[in-house]
Design an enzyme around this catalytic site. Structure first.
Site, short mmCIF file in Angstrom:
data_model
loop_
_atom_site.label_atom_id
_atom_site.label_comp_id
_atom_site.label_asym_id
_atom_site.label_seq_id
_atom_site.Cartn_x
_atom_site.Cartn_y
_atom_site.Cartn_z
N CYS A 94 1.00 -1.33 -0.08
CA CYS A 94 0.01 -0.05 0.07
C CYS A 94 0.81 1.38 -0.16
CB CYS A 94 -0.87 -0.06 1.07
SG CYS A 94 -2.41 1.16 0.90
N GLU A 140 -2.54 -9.08 2.94
CA GLU A 140 -2.86 -9.47 4.20
C GLU A 140 -4.47 -9.27 4.65
OE1 GLU A 140 -2.62 -4.83 5.01
OE2 GLU A 140 -1.71 -6.51 3.71
N HIS A 171 -3.52 -4.83 -0.72
CA HIS A 171 -3.04 -5.34 0.73
C HIS A 171 -3.19 -6.92 0.68
CE1 HIS A 171 -3.40 -1.84 3.25
NE2 HIS A 171 -4.20 -1.22 2.57
#
Length: 223
Positions: free
Chosen positions: A94, A206, A204
């Site tokens: 990001c 994650e 992202h």
């Protein structure tokens, strides 16, 4: 897509990954995702630990200028530079990707980035901003980062700024050209880069479910 569990073989040592904690990132989410992908993870801003880990992950949320200020105060700019000088893997996500570029332009104000890549991070050119939600990408040919992922795999984006033009090329046949992955929200923008020891994603991983977990597994597999 189901993600296979990491090998539990006692003969295979887990790779040590440091999530650099400089105050601007979803460090706990990143820690959990990296652990799921098979890494031995530590959240820290300790200079030596960040410098010597097998892999360094640099997260980032918020404004470009604020992230750069926090990174410099934590000596993260020195750590990234020294790791890359020695060919040691770094991954940004990001805003942690955006600050790897030469500059960021927010509200007409230009801020210096780490200048690992040329280019400017500028406002998205789209009717709806921020770009928030799931989107596909056009992975670069021969990508290691997206290996094993379907072409229609979707990743989670939350951003209002991006890089729309890629200008770094290599004309040395002994050097591998950077692999640049694109996505589109209004106008195409850089969604990921693989450039030697330096990899990064605008989305992202994650927060991207099994696709993001596979991507992190791919990165850890290169450490």
């Amino acid at each position: 897509m189901e993600l296979s569990a990491p090998s539990s073989s006692p003969s295979k040592k887990q790779k040590k990954v440091v999530v650099f904690d400089y105050g601007f990132g979803n460090v706990r989410s990143a820690e959990r995702a990296l652990a799921r992908a098979g890494a031995d993870v530590e959240i820290t801003r300790d200079y030596d630990k960040a410098l010597n880990a097998d892999g360094l992950l640099v997260p980032g949320v918020g404004a470009f200028a604020s992230c750069m200020k926090g990174l410099r105060e934590a000596r993260g700019d020195w750590i990234v530079d020294r790791r890359l000088s020695g060919g040691r893997p770094v991954m940004g996500i990001c805003v942690g990707m955006q600050i790897l570029f030469a500059r960021g332009i927010e509200h007409g104000v230009e801020s210096e980035g780490l200048d690992e890549w040329p280019g400017s991070v500028e406002p998205l050119q789209a009717e709806i901003v921020p770009h928030m939600g799931w989107n596909t990408v056009e992975a670069a040919a021969g990508s290691q980062l997206f290996a094993g992922l379907d072409a229609d795999a979707r990743f989670y984006f939350v951003h209002s700024y991006a890089v729309h033009d890629w200008s770094l090329e290599t004309h040395n046949p002994a050097m591998e050209a950077p692999k640049v992955t694109w996505s589109t929200h209004g106008k195409p923008f850089v969604a990921a880069v693989e450039n030697g020891a330096l990899w990064a994603t605008q989305f992202h991983p994650e927060k991207s479910g099994d696709a993001g977990a596979q991507l992190l597994t791919n990165w850890i597999g290169t450490l």
